[in-house]
Every structure is written in structure tokens, then in C-alpha cells.
Design an enzyme around this catalytic site. Structure first.
Site, PDB file in Angstrom:
ATOM      1  N   ARG A  96      40.523  67.483  91.135  1.00  0.00           N
ATOM      2  CA  ARG A  96      41.372  67.552  92.326  1.00  0.00           C
ATOM      3  C   ARG A  96      42.768  68.034  91.940  1.00  0.00           C
ATOM      4  O   ARG A  96      43.352  67.548  90.969  1.00  0.00           O
ATOM      5  CB  ARG A  96      41.452  66.187  93.009  1.00  0.00           C
ATOM      6  N   ARG A 100      40.468  54.562  88.129  1.00  0.00           N
ATOM      7  CA  ARG A 100      41.090  53.511  88.942  1.00  0.00           C
ATOM      8  C   ARG A 100      40.486  52.139  88.671  1.00  0.00           C
ATOM      9  O   ARG A 100      41.195  51.130  88.680  1.00  0.00           O
ATOM     10  CB  ARG A 100      41.011  53.877  90.428  1.00  0.00           C
TER      11      ARG A 100
END
Length: 424
Positions: A261, A388
Site C-alpha cells: 500500500r 499490527r
């Protein structure tokens, strides 16, 4: 894309959905006009084509002046048919261009508003009181560097900013999470997949990632291929152009893949550590099912995500995402936000979206039932976004001496170790 019949039977429903998303309502008026023009031009073309065929049959039986007259008619009809076909093709192209800009119809009950208006549905687990334990929590990067788990400096040297290297126990931690996630997903009935991370434009557009999300996508112009930001793209396109037997539904897949991304628009946000990066690995769930089963499957995918986070002993909240924060393909989305001790707030770690028949209609994925064929429904759900989740594990399970406790569910995949210890 949405079902075109809604343009003719209930355009106000589309207008309400567009307004809820904060998108152009005027686009619906353009579409209604384009749809009418397209059908008019198609009818004109088909009428002329039928007349051309009829006269063509008559020419074979005619003679003399009559035949000469008919041949003259066929020449003019040939010109008219060609022009009518060009007009129909142009009108159809304009209609499809506009259709690709319309988001999925937002489901009833989705909260109104934008990014900050999601509704907290539940809070699971309680954040630790580090002050009561007598120490200030370190952030994930400080912990990761002390453990020899994260190397940002060399990641940037290799690839640039927002890249990293997981080393030692960091790499082992990702592999442990991968094993736990795939094992659980397999128990839940998912078929494991390792799909390509490079896809054709048709796959990216079909899943809705070349519209509002295009600025965040990496493109390789020489090959005209895209790097996926999620394996949802490959798993959706896996059955593109196919008709599935109803008896084989639902199709449940779980994939492990790298994700890329650009993080466009995030300049200055989360620049420290591995929270917002250009590349990460992810385990993603995907379902193809009957449309009437989609909402039940959405709740089920959320349940799997919750079970995984609870197994890792991470406190989190579940949010019903507001309409203005939905992606193009999602009719409803639930996010899980995990507690981040050093920021004293919950941050997004998973999401699951019900895309109804939107993606399947664009990708040509149908199923054959008793009433004929119609598009399937598709749903996706993040089970483990590695970077994450590693952040949440390090920060939530840290100890005063800089070590990190390993949740019991992960220990079998880390050789039984109960604690990650800083390097000497």
C-alpha cells in the site's frame, strides 16, 4: 456493481446510499439518463439489424428492378446499422463508466457519518494499568529493537521509508501467528490458499480498488499488473467468469500473502515503527455464498476475528463503521480496534466487509440455483495483519524488564517459550 434494475425501479434508494457515503447524488441522475439512452440506442440497432436480415432474405428471391431496389436498400441499411451499432456501443460504454463509480448500496442500520462516527458495539478485555504495576510502558519499536525483532534502519536502507525487517524472534513471531491463524481458519472450515500478489487490472477493478482507492495501489505499467493491498483481490477473482453450483456454496478460503500500500495521504502519520508501512503480510478470510446468507456470514467472520484476538489476550473494541468510511464495495463493515498502551487509545487491527453481490456482478461470478443463475455474495475478513498484531502483542504483554510474555495460544508455535527476552 449495483443491480441496474434499481435505476429503473428505485433510483431514490441509490441516491440515499450515495448521500450516506458522502458521494455524488447527481451521479445517479446521470446514470438514469445514460441507461435510458443506452436502451434506446440498443433498440434502434436491433430494429435496423432485424430489418437488414429480412431484406437480405428477400433479395435472394427477387429479380430485375425489385432486386436492384432491395440491394440499394441493403447498402443504406448497412451504413445505418453500422452507425446505430457505434452509437449503442458508445452509450453502453458511457453507462458502464458511470456504473463503476457508484458504491455498493449501504445496508439499513449502518451508522451515519464519516471516519470518526463509527459506533462501538462492544468492548472485550480490559487494558492493563501499567502505573499500578510500577512502570511506564515502552512502545513496540523500543521493545522490538531490544528483543532483536525489528530493524527499521536496515529496512529503510534496503527499500526506503516505511519498510522494515523482522529479525530473530520477530520473524519467528510472524510465523507463529501464521500457523495459529491458518490452524484456526482450517478448523472453521476454510481452505488455505497462497495466491499471487500480482493481479490483472480486471481483478483489481472487479473488487473495487481502482476507484476511490486507486491512489493507494502500486502499478507496474510495463506488465500492466497491480500489487495487491490485500489478498481479497485474488480470492474474489479466483472464481471470476464462473458459474458455481449452489450445492457447493459457501466457498470459504483463507489466504496468506504480502500486501502493498502506498499509504497515500498518510504523510506524517504513524511514522515511527511498523504500524503504517508500505508492505506487510496478512492472513485474510474470504467467502462466496448465497445472497440470503451474506449477513449471517458477516457476523460469523466477525466472530472468528474476535476469537483470534481473544486467543492472543489483546483488549479490543468492535466498531460498526459509518457509511462515509466504507470502501466502494462494502455495504457494511465491522472493524476491531485493539488497545495500544503507549497511545492510550484503540487502533484498527482487523476489518470484515459484506460486499453483497457488488463484486460478483463486476467479476461475473454466479451460482446456479432452482430459479436460474444470479451473482453470488462475497465477504472478506482480516484474521491477522502481521505488523499490527505484533505491535499489540509487544505492547500489551510487555514486562518491566523489557521482556514480553507469550500468550498461551502462541507458545506451541514458538517452541514452547513463555517469554521473549531482550538481547544481552
Amino acid at each position: 456493481m449495483i443491480d441496474p434494475k434499481w435505476l429503473r425501479t428505485d433510483p431514490d434508494r441509490i441516491r440515499r446510499s450515495q448521500a450516506a457515503r458522502g458521494e455524488s447524488v447527481g451521479l445517479v441522475d446521470e446514470l438514469v439518463t445514460a441507461d435510458s439512452a443506452r436502451r434506446t440506442h440498443i433498440a434502434a440497432f436491433e430494429g435496423l439489424r432485424a430489418e437488414q436480415k429480412t431484406i437480405g432474405k428477400s433479395v435472394a428471391k427477387a429479380s430485375g428492378d425489385e432486386k436492384a431496389h432491395l440491394l440499394a436498400q441493403t447498402k443504406q441499411l448497412s451504413v445505418d446499422v453500422k452507425a446505430a451499432q457505434a452509437a449503442a456501443d458508445e452509450a453502453d460504454s458511457r453507462f458502464n463508466e458511470l456504473m463503476l463509480q457508484v458504491g455498493n448500496l449501504v445496508l439499513d442500520g449502518v451508522p451515519e457519518g464519516g471516519e470518526d462516527d463509527g459506533v462501538v458495539l462492544e468492548t472485550i478485555g480490559s487494558p492493563r494499568d501499567f502505573a499500578a504495576e510500577g512502570f511506564e510502558p515502552r512502545d513496540h519499536l523500543e521493545l522490538g529493537e531490544a528483543l532483536g525483532a525489528i530493524d527499521m534502519e536496515r529496512g529503510a536502507k534496503i527499500s526506503g521509508s516505511r519498510f522494515y525487517v523482522l529479525t530473530g524472534v520477530g520473524a519467528l513471531l510472524e510465523l507463529a501467528l501464521l500457523n495459529l491463524a491458518i490452524t484456526k481458519a482450517t478448523e472453521w472450515g476454510f481452505t488455505p490458499m497462497i495466491p499471487p500478489a500480482l493481479v490483472k487490472p480486471s481483478a483489481m477493478e472487479g473488487t473495487g480498488f481502482l476507484g476511490q482507492a486507486a491512489q493507494d495501489v502500486y502499478h507496474l505499467p510495463a506488465e500492466d499488473l497491480y500489487l495487491v493491498g490485500t489478498s481479497e483481490v485474488a480470492l474474489a477473482a479466483y472464481h471470476s467468469g464462473e458459474i458455481l453450483d449452489a450445492e457447493t456454496l459457501p466457498r470459504q478460503y483463507v489466504a496468506y500473502s504480502p500486501c502493498f500500500r502506498k499509504e497515500a495521504g498518510s504523510y506524517g502519520k504513524d511514522t515511527r515503527g511498523i504500524f503504517r508501512v508500505h508492505w506487510f503480510d496478512k492472513v485474510e478470510m474470504f467467502v462466496h455464498c448465497r445472497p440470503e446468507d451474506a449477513e449471517a456470514w458477516h457476523e460469523r467472520l466477525l466472530g472468528f476475528e474476535k476469537e483470534f484476538l481473544q486467543a492472543l489476550e489483546i483488549p479490543f473494541q468492535v466498531l460498526d463503521v459509518a457509511a462515509g468510511d466504507l470502501g466502494l464495495s462494502a455495504a457494511r463493515k465491522y472493524d476491531c480496534y485493539a488497545w495500544l498502551p503507549t497511545q492510550q487509545r484503540y487502533r484498527e487491527v482487523t476489518s470484515t466487509s459484506n460486499c453483497t453481490q457488488f463484486q460478483a456482478r463486476r467479476l461475473g461470478i454466479r451460482y446456479r440455483g432452482d430459479a436460474g443463475t444470479e451473482p453470488v455474495a462475497t465477504l472478506n475478513g482480516t484474521l491477522c495483519a502481521m505488523t499490527r498484531i505484533i505491535i499489540m502483542l509487544l505492547e500489551n504483554h510487555q514486562q518491566a524488564d523489557g521482556s514480553v510474555s507469550v500468550p498461551e495460544a502462541l507458545r506451541p508455535w514458538l517452541g514452547g517459550r513463555e517469554t521473549l527476552v531482550p538481547l544481552a
